[in-house]
Design a protein around this motif. Structure first.
Motif, PDB file in Angstrom:
ATOM      1  N   PRO A   1       0.831  -1.213   0.000  1.00 55.84           N
ATOM      2  CA  PRO A   1       0.000   0.000   0.000  1.00 55.84           C
ATOM      3  C   PRO A   1       0.861   1.257   0.000  1.00 55.84           C
ATOM      4  O   PRO A   1       2.007   1.230   0.462  1.00 55.84           O
ATOM      5  N   ASN A   2       0.304   2.303  -0.536  1.00 57.69           N
ATOM      6  CA  ASN A   2       0.991   3.590  -0.518  1.00 57.69           C
ATOM      7  C   ASN A   2       1.049   4.097   0.923  1.00 57.69           C
ATOM      8  O   ASN A   2       0.013   4.267   1.556  1.00 57.69           O
ATOM      9  N   PRO A   3       2.244   4.349   1.468  1.00 58.41           N
ATOM     10  CA  PRO A   3       2.325   4.828   2.854  1.00 58.41           C
ATOM     11  C   PRO A   3       1.535   6.111   3.060  1.00 58.41           C
ATOM     12  O   PRO A   3       1.025   6.379   4.145  1.00 58.41           O
ATOM     13  N   GLU A   4       1.406   6.868   1.997  1.00 57.83           N
ATOM     14  CA  GLU A   4       0.652   8.120   2.068  1.00 57.83           C
ATOM     15  C   GLU A   4      -0.785   7.878   2.538  1.00 57.83           C
ATOM     16  O   GLU A   4      -1.317   8.589   3.364  1.00 57.83           O
TER      17      GLU A   4
ATOM     18  N   ILE B   1      -1.146   7.407   6.153  1.00 53.64           N
ATOM     19  CA  ILE B   1      -1.120   8.638   6.919  1.00 53.64           C
ATOM     20  C   ILE B   1      -2.514   9.229   6.969  1.00 53.64           C
ATOM     21  O   ILE B   1      -2.970   9.710   7.994  1.00 53.64           O
TER      22      ILE B   1
ATOM     23  N   GLY C   1      -4.677  16.411  14.924  1.00 57.38           N
ATOM     24  CA  GLY C   1      -3.840  16.483  13.735  1.00 57.38           C
ATOM     25  C   GLY C   1      -2.607  15.615  13.770  1.00 57.38           C
ATOM     26  O   GLY C   1      -1.925  15.518  12.793  1.00 57.38           O
ATOM     27  N   ARG C   2      -2.294  14.963  14.883  1.00 57.40           N
ATOM     28  CA  ARG C   2      -1.156  14.052  14.800  1.00 57.40           C
ATOM     29  C   ARG C   2      -1.530  12.630  15.217  1.00 57.40           C
ATOM     30  O   ARG C   2      -1.412  11.728  14.450  1.00 57.40           O
TER      31      ARG C   2
ATOM     32  N   GLY D   1      -2.158   9.452  14.994  1.00 58.27           N
ATOM     33  CA  GLY D   1      -1.520   8.286  14.401  1.00 58.27           C
ATOM     34  C   GLY D   1      -2.328   7.067  14.715  1.00 58.27           C
ATOM     35  O   GLY D   1      -3.069   7.034  15.686  1.00 58.27           O
ATOM     36  N   LYS D   2      -2.177   6.039  13.861  1.00 57.71           N
ATOM     37  CA  LYS D   2      -3.040   4.886  14.041  1.00 57.71           C
ATOM     38  C   LYS D   2      -2.732   4.190  15.352  1.00 57.71           C
ATOM     39  O   LYS D   2      -3.551   3.538  15.934  1.00 57.71           O
ATOM     40  N   HIS D   3      -1.472   4.314  15.810  1.00 56.23           N
ATOM     41  CA  HIS D   3      -1.112   3.642  17.041  1.00 56.23           C
ATOM     42  C   HIS D   3      -1.542   4.436  18.266  1.00 56.23           C
ATOM     43  O   HIS D   3      -1.447   3.951  19.363  1.00 56.23           O
ATOM     44  N   ALA D   4      -2.017   5.633  17.994  1.00 56.41           N
ATOM     45  CA  ALA D   4      -2.553   6.403  19.098  1.00 56.41           C
ATOM     46  C   ALA D   4      -3.725   5.656  19.711  1.00 56.41           C
ATOM     47  O   ALA D   4      -3.984   5.747  20.898  1.00 56.41           O
TER      48      ALA D   4
ATOM     49  N   GLY E   1       1.911  19.726  10.714  1.00 59.04           N
ATOM     50  CA  GLY E   1       1.309  18.464  10.298  1.00 59.04           C
ATOM     51  C   GLY E   1       2.250  17.731   9.361  1.00 59.04           C
ATOM     52  O   GLY E   1       3.291  18.259   8.984  1.00 59.04           O
ATOM     53  N   PRO E   2       1.847  16.516   8.976  1.00 60.82           N
ATOM     54  CA  PRO E   2       2.749  15.696   8.188  1.00 60.82           C
ATOM     55  C   PRO E   2       2.973  16.212   6.773  1.00 60.82           C
ATOM     56  O   PRO E   2       3.977  15.923   6.164  1.00 60.82           O
TER      57      PRO E   2
END
Lengths: 536, 231
Positions: B173-176, B179, B201-202, B204-207, B223-224
């Motif tokens: 998958p595209n890492p983009e 995000i 805004g930050r 993250g999926k692991h959040a 932001g990213p």
């Protein structure tokens, strides 16, 4: 023997080693699980073709599937038992997709058969036969690349091999299966090297081992002394990731820098992993096919890290259970090392020829991937890249979707996916993920392009055929017309009366056929519980 | 002055004759631009662009009669490739002509097929096998998914089925896109008043897994994608 001058490849990294968790205990032999799942493709190339039937009883070492095509490898039974099924099963792959597998239920008797004739005096056997044996025994590169070894042994026509390089560098953190193998079976490693030298008529054999494995180096040196073969040299190389890359190891040991486009065999080097060398030794001298491998089970999420001698096809979850199971705080299971491995969506996948390490990390060691920040062009990735690429430029290409530039100008396919760029990036950009994505995207576009040109050829041929048929029909009509005219000239023609009838017949036939089909379809749909997919 | 006029007249005549000769002698057969455009089209020959096949559409683009956004099967990739080739700005696909769909292949329900051969005649790439009054079948590997066989079938026994994902055709998958997923997840955290604005805004999926990670991390100013690299 004079001290060998070692060399340094560009870039590299010193990651935390984490080897001591698993390399302190001897290799243990895994007990047979309830079932073995043997994927038909555990190697690079075409999937093997099953040669056994469901319900058949097979013996240990019996061939279950044969190689299909040149770049392929057969699959053998690790124990005796019953073939339960040949079906799709989840395989160790980042996608989590399934692939065709042979399901074997061991009967516990572990009854063996002799697959091949043992050749203890391999020097008397012709290299051609030995190469065939390597192929028949299903041996592939056990360092992780799983490229069929027989194909590599064929080398490059016209270029003789002068050096066999046995790769025992094992540079990835955590993994210690080759370390234990070299300590415990050093003699078999070197004998495998001798067989390889004989097969390719090489003059010398260099065994490269990173200097963080002093016990393995000592064991190999002792075995070499006992063997008394002056052609074999054990080289302790500095511990720098990725010295286990084939070209990197050759560079370190010989100073030979093999350019990006060249294969190692084109320059007279044959690289093989030490585990592969042992497998070749077992296949030639003992006549055993490849049915087992050493797997490191380690990481902060494992209760008892260690190395296991595992029958291929054993499910990772069964192996982990035997190895003492997970720790309660396990967060992630990785196949391979932390640098090049991939997280597995499930542990219900079989151990294959490629599986060198099952790495379970506790949540403290598997932190959430930090959210990437913009690239600040600090150049750290380029400095650390062992193949001297410009990862920051490749990232730009991949993000912009400019794959052509990535491939042609920025040498994307030279990337060995060692993961250093991602590890050093201060912005936490998953660079290697972008490169993996770009590579598979380029392959997909190539497939699409092939398909388009194939379609175009078929379209053109079809048009030409239609054109030709039209011409032929016209020519025939013209001939008939001419004939009729000639007949008319000689005799009065009979008035055509049967012309309308055939058309009516045809119309009626079509109507009737449509009626019948409708009735049949209605009947089928009435029976079926869920009708086929709706028309898009 | 007359000499100058004479000289230039002669020059013009000679060069004109030379050009005329070169134009005849080095004439390029066919239309090279149309060839290049044709090579970028997916060759489904589906006619969704309004032209009877890929080649006619390529010729129409080369002649400046057609826009580059009329090929639904090719989608964004094709439009981008065409834009690169022609040096124009890419534009979104013409929505009137259809949309970019996942790839499909035709499948004939052989129980229902009456063997009328109409689909065989419609298939632009001869991917359907069969004979009159005998059932037909689709050669999967040759089918381009153009759907041209669906309409002619008098008994509606042709279905377009999505392609099954295969292991050797799998793509990373595209890492983009990850995000973007991560940003969606961060909304969940932002809605938790205890975490406050910093998580916004930050995340993250692991959040989701470890929200404490989010809080303990140092504040980040941007932001990213604020570098505009995706623009």
């Amino acid at each position: 023997m004079s001290e060998r001058i070692l060399h340094r490849f560009p870039g590299g990294l010193h990651p935390e080693q984490h080897k001591s968790e698993s390399n302190g205990t001897p290799i243990r032999r895994a007990a047979l699980p309830e079932r073995l799942i043997l994927p038909l493709r555990q190697h690079i190339g075409q999937a093997a073709k099953p040669v056994v039937a469901v319900g058949e009883r097979v013996l240990r070492n019996q061939r279950l599937a044969q190689a299909e095509g040149y770049v392929s490898a057969p699959v053998h039974a690790p124990t005796s038992g019953m073939i339960l099924a040949i079906e799709e099963h989840a395989v160790p792959h980042p996608s989590g997709l399934s692939a065709p597998c042979i399901v074997l239920q061991p009967d516990g008797l572990d009854e063996g058969m002799r697959a091949f004739e043992p050749w203890p005096d391999f020097c008397a056997v012709s290299p051609l036969l030995l190469r065939e044996r390597v192929r028949e025994a299903g041996i592939v590169g056990l360092g992780g690349a799983v490229f069929p070894s027989a194909v590599k042994l064929a080398g490059t026509p016209g270029t003789p091999i002068h050096t066999v390089v046995l790769n025992g560098a094992e540079c990835e953190p955590y993994i210690s299966c080759d370390d234990r193998l070299m300590r415990e079976r050093a003699d078999e490693v070197l004998r495998g090297g001798q067989i390889l030298m004989h097969v390719v008529s090489a003059e010398r054999c260099l065994v490269g081992v990173e200097d963080n494995k002093p016990e393995a180096i000592a064991a190999l040196r002792e075995a070499a002394r006992l063997l008394g073969d002056a052609r074999i040299e054990i080289v302790a190389v500095p511990t720098i990731y990725p010295s286990g890359g084939e070209k990197q190891l050759i560079h370190v040991m010989t100073g030979e820098r093999i350019s990006r486009e060249t294969r190692t065999t084109e320059r007279g080097f044959l690289g093989q992993n030490v585990g592969t060398a042992v497998a070749i030794y077992r296949a030639v001298v003992h006549g055993e096919p490849l049915t087992r491998r050493i797997v490191t089970v380690t990481g902060s999420g494992m209760a008892q890290p260690g190395n296991w001698d595992v029958p291929l096809g054993m499910l990772a979850c069964d192996l982990i259970e035997q190895a003492g199971g997970y720790r309660p705080d396990v967060a992630r299971l990785i196949l391979g090392g932390p640098m090049m491995g991939f997280a597995m969506p499930s542990d219900e996948v079989p151990v294959t020829k490629a599986a060198n390490c099952l790495l379970a990390l506790a949540s403290r060691d598997a932190p959430a991937d930090p959210l990437p920040m913009p690239c600040i062009r600090c150049g750290k990735c380029a400095e650390a890249c062992p193949v001297e690429l410009q990862p920051q430029q490749l990232l730009w290409d991949a993000r912009a979707g400019d794959f052509e530039r990535a491939e042609k100008r920025d040498s994307l396919f030279e990337c060995i996916e060692c993961g250093i760029c991602s590890a050093v990036c201060p912005s936490h950009i998953p660079l290697v993920q972008y490169f993996r994505y770009a590579k598979t995207e380029i392959w997909q576009r190539e497939r699409d392009k092939d398909k388009a040109s194939q379609a175009k050829v078929r379209f053109d041929v079809r048009n030409a055929r239609i054109e030709r048929e039209k011409r032929e029909r016209e020519a025939m009509l013209a001939r008939k017309r001419a004939q009729l005219a000639a007949q008319k000239a000689t005799a009065e023609p009979a008035p055509g009366e049967g012309e309308a009838a055939p058309v009516d017949d045809k119309q009626r036939a079509i109507r009737e056929a449509m009626e019948r089909a409708r009735a049949r379809k209605a009947a089928i749909q009435g029976q079926a519980e869920d009708p086929p997919v709706d028309k898009a | 002055m007359w000499t100058a006029i004479l000289v230039f007249t002669v020059l013009a005549l000679v060069l004109g004759a030379l050009l005329g000769y070169a134009g005849q002698a080095f004439k390029v057969e066919g239309d090279p631009l149309a060839d290049k455009i044709d090579a970028l089209l997916p060759q489904t020959q589906c006619g969704q662009c309004g032209y009877p096949g890929c080649r006619p559409y390529a010729e129409a683009i080369a002649a400046g009669e057609a826009d580059i956004n009329r090929c639904p099967p090719g989608g964004e990739t094709t439009i981008k490739a065409l834009a690169d080739l022609l040096g124009v700005e890419p534009k979104p696909l013409d929505a009137e002509l259809g949309e970019e769909k996942p790839k499909t292949v035709a499948w004939i329900d052989e129980q229902v097929c009456i063997g009328c051969t109409l689909c065989i005649q419609a298939c632009p790439v001869d991917a359907i096998l069969g004979a009159p009054k005998l059932m037909h079948t689709v050669i999967r590997d040759e089918c381009t998914g153009c759907e041209l066989c669906v309409a002619p079938c008098p008994v509606d026994c042709i279905y377009m089925l999505p392609l099954k994902p295969e292991l050797d055709q799998w793509r990373w998958p595209n890492p983009e896109s990850r995000i973007e997923i991560a940003e969606d997840v961060s909304l969940v955290i932002a809605s938790d008043p205890a975490l406050g604005r910093e998580a916004e805004g930050r995340g993250g999926k692991h959040a989701m897994v470890a929200p404490s990670e989010v809080l303990s991390g140092s504040p980040r100013p941007a932001g990213p994608r604020d570098d505009g690299s995706r623009a």
